[in-house]
Write a protein that holds these residues in place. Structure first.
Motif, mmCIF file in Angstrom:
data_model
loop_
_atom_site.group_PDB
_atom_site.id
_atom_site.type_symbol
_atom_site.label_atom_id
_atom_site.label_comp_id
_atom_site.label_asym_id
_atom_site.label_seq_id
_atom_site.Cartn_x
_atom_site.Cartn_y
_atom_site.Cartn_z
ATOM 1 N N TYR A 19 61.941 35.408 66.146
ATOM 2 C CA TYR A 19 63.134 36.133 66.093
ATOM 3 C C TYR A 19 63.669 36.701 67.205
ATOM 4 O O TYR A 19 65.064 36.845 67.445
ATOM 5 C CB TYR A 19 62.725 37.184 64.939
ATOM 6 N N ARG A 20 63.069 37.480 68.385
ATOM 7 C CA ARG A 20 63.485 37.862 69.280
ATOM 8 C C ARG A 20 64.445 36.782 70.133
ATOM 9 O O ARG A 20 65.526 37.433 70.481
ATOM 10 C CB ARG A 20 62.477 38.565 70.397
ATOM 11 N N ALA A 21 63.884 35.834 70.292
ATOM 12 C CA ALA A 21 64.805 34.736 70.943
ATOM 13 C C ALA A 21 65.967 34.294 70.388
ATOM 14 O O ALA A 21 67.272 34.209 70.799
ATOM 15 C CB ALA A 21 63.835 33.498 71.407
ATOM 16 N N ALA A 22 65.755 33.863 68.971
ATOM 17 C CA ALA A 22 66.833 33.247 68.172
ATOM 18 C C ALA A 22 68.013 34.340 68.123
ATOM 19 O O ALA A 22 69.309 34.132 68.144
ATOM 20 C CB ALA A 22 66.677 32.926 66.917
ATOM 21 N N PHE A 23 67.498 35.560 67.752
ATOM 22 C CA PHE A 23 68.577 36.590 67.320
ATOM 23 C C PHE A 23 69.143 37.225 68.780
ATOM 24 O O PHE A 23 70.294 37.753 68.662
ATOM 25 C CB PHE A 23 67.873 37.960 66.805
ATOM 26 N N ALA A 24 68.741 36.960 69.916
ATOM 27 C CA ALA A 24 69.371 37.492 71.257
ATOM 28 C C ALA A 24 70.808 36.904 71.137
ATOM 29 O O ALA A 24 71.874 37.236 71.741
ATOM 30 C CB ALA A 24 68.505 37.484 72.498
ATOM 31 N N ALA A 25 70.770 35.694 70.690
ATOM 32 C CA ALA A 25 72.071 34.828 70.696
ATOM 33 C C ALA A 25 73.294 35.341 69.885
ATOM 34 O O ALA A 25 74.449 35.156 70.113
ATOM 35 C CB ALA A 25 72.055 33.451 70.484
ATOM 36 N N ILE A 26 72.624 35.909 68.884
ATOM 37 C CA ILE A 26 73.573 36.722 67.839
ATOM 38 C C ILE A 26 74.058 38.264 68.178
ATOM 39 O O ILE A 26 74.649 38.789 67.332
ATOM 40 C CB ILE A 26 73.460 36.422 66.277
ATOM 41 N N GLY A 27 73.323 38.623 69.214
ATOM 42 C CA GLY A 27 73.626 39.951 69.517
ATOM 43 C C GLY A 27 72.479 41.166 68.879
ATOM 44 O O GLY A 27 72.613 42.248 68.824
ATOM 45 N N TYR A 28 71.481 40.506 68.211
ATOM 46 C CA TYR A 28 70.464 41.293 67.464
ATOM 47 C C TYR A 28 69.365 41.635 68.676
ATOM 48 O O TYR A 28 68.951 40.577 69.421
ATOM 49 C CB TYR A 28 69.815 40.676 66.233
ATOM 50 N N ALA A 81 74.426 28.810 70.179
ATOM 51 C CA ALA A 81 73.673 29.328 70.892
ATOM 52 C C ALA A 81 72.296 29.737 70.298
ATOM 53 O O ALA A 81 71.090 29.804 70.501
ATOM 54 C CB ALA A 81 74.143 30.621 71.628
ATOM 55 N N PHE A 82 72.667 30.474 68.744
ATOM 56 C CA PHE A 82 71.691 30.684 67.932
ATOM 57 C C PHE A 82 70.520 29.566 67.852
ATOM 58 O O PHE A 82 69.175 29.732 67.713
ATOM 59 C CB PHE A 82 72.108 31.267 66.859
ATOM 60 N N HIS A 83 71.190 28.425 67.264
ATOM 61 C CA HIS A 83 70.352 27.052 66.976
ATOM 62 C C HIS A 83 69.613 26.719 68.150
ATOM 63 O O HIS A 83 68.192 26.548 68.223
ATOM 64 C CB HIS A 83 71.320 26.217 66.785
ATOM 65 N N ALA A 84 70.154 26.638 69.315
ATOM 66 C CA ALA A 84 69.386 26.188 70.848
ATOM 67 C C ALA A 84 68.444 27.317 71.068
ATOM 68 O O ALA A 84 67.318 26.826 71.305
ATOM 69 C CB ALA A 84 70.470 26.251 71.729
ATOM 70 N N ALA A 85 68.516 28.600 70.833
ATOM 71 C CA ALA A 85 67.558 29.591 71.525
ATOM 72 C C ALA A 85 66.408 29.356 70.312
ATOM 73 O O ALA A 85 65.154 29.738 70.685
ATOM 74 C CB ALA A 85 68.149 30.925 71.363
ATOM 75 N N GLY A 86 66.863 29.339 69.153
ATOM 76 C CA GLY A 86 65.649 29.159 68.011
ATOM 77 C C GLY A 86 64.772 27.990 68.007
ATOM 78 O O GLY A 86 63.586 28.140 68.131
ATOM 79 N N LEU A 87 65.456 26.743 68.523
ATOM 80 C CA LEU A 87 64.678 25.685 68.751
ATOM 81 C C LEU A 87 63.702 25.838 69.983
ATOM 82 O O LEU A 87 62.508 25.375 69.906
ATOM 83 C CB LEU A 87 65.449 24.575 68.793
ATOM 84 N N GLY A 109 78.059 26.463 60.343
ATOM 85 C CA GLY A 109 76.730 26.989 60.415
ATOM 86 C C GLY A 109 75.554 26.141 60.918
ATOM 87 O O GLY A 109 75.917 24.878 61.346
ATOM 88 N N ALA A 110 74.466 26.789 61.538
ATOM 89 C CA ALA A 110 73.243 26.267 61.837
ATOM 90 C C ALA A 110 72.154 26.894 61.016
ATOM 91 O O ALA A 110 72.037 28.071 60.812
ATOM 92 C CB ALA A 110 73.540 26.311 63.326
ATOM 93 N N PHE A 111 71.124 26.013 60.839
ATOM 94 C CA PHE A 111 70.033 26.550 60.049
ATOM 95 C C PHE A 111 68.753 26.084 60.967
ATOM 96 O O PHE A 111 68.437 25.143 61.518
ATOM 97 C CB PHE A 111 69.981 25.524 58.825
#
Length: 130
Positions: A19-28, A81-87, A109-111
């Protein structure tokens, strides 16, 4: 109006890193973390923006069935960016970035599936820039 939500995760550190990595892309970012000694129950971590955690993970037996949570963003590049970071952080693809016109013409969207199979989405409802 929803104030906060969250999911239960089996591997707290692995999920926290995802979550830290995936959320960094969305500003969380990770804004709060409390061990079981403080909560009296289990380890928890809160993610959010502007100092307000609104998405929490807690250690335990994951929700069954897994949950779906979508995060609204303001640009399609953020979805990508969220999708790439999460993967990169160990998430599994559950729908590559793209239009989902069956929802509405500008639904982009991306899931991702988190380590416990929760379906985490980033979505932009705005038209593509011209």
């Amino acid at each position: 109006m929803i104030d906060h939500t969250g999911v239960i995760v089996s591997d707290f550190d692995k999920s926290k890193n995802f979550y830290r990595a995936a959320f960094a892309a969305i500003g969380y970012e990770l804004l709060a973390e409390f061990p079981a000694a403080v909560t009296g129950h289990t380890d928890v971590a809160g993610f959010g923006e502007q100092g307000k955690p609104d998405f929490w993970i807690s250690k335990g037996t994951p929700n069954v069935p897994p949950l779906h949570v979508a995060f609204r963003v303001t640009d399609r590049k953020i979805v990508d960016a969220f999708h790439a970071a999460g993967l990169q952080a160990g998430g599994r693809d559950n729908g590559a970035p793209g239009l989902r016109a069956h929802y509405h013409p500008d639904y982009y969207g991306a899931f991702l599936l988190d380590p416990d199979g929760h379906n985490i989405e980033a979505v932009c409802h705005l038209p593509a820039p011209k």
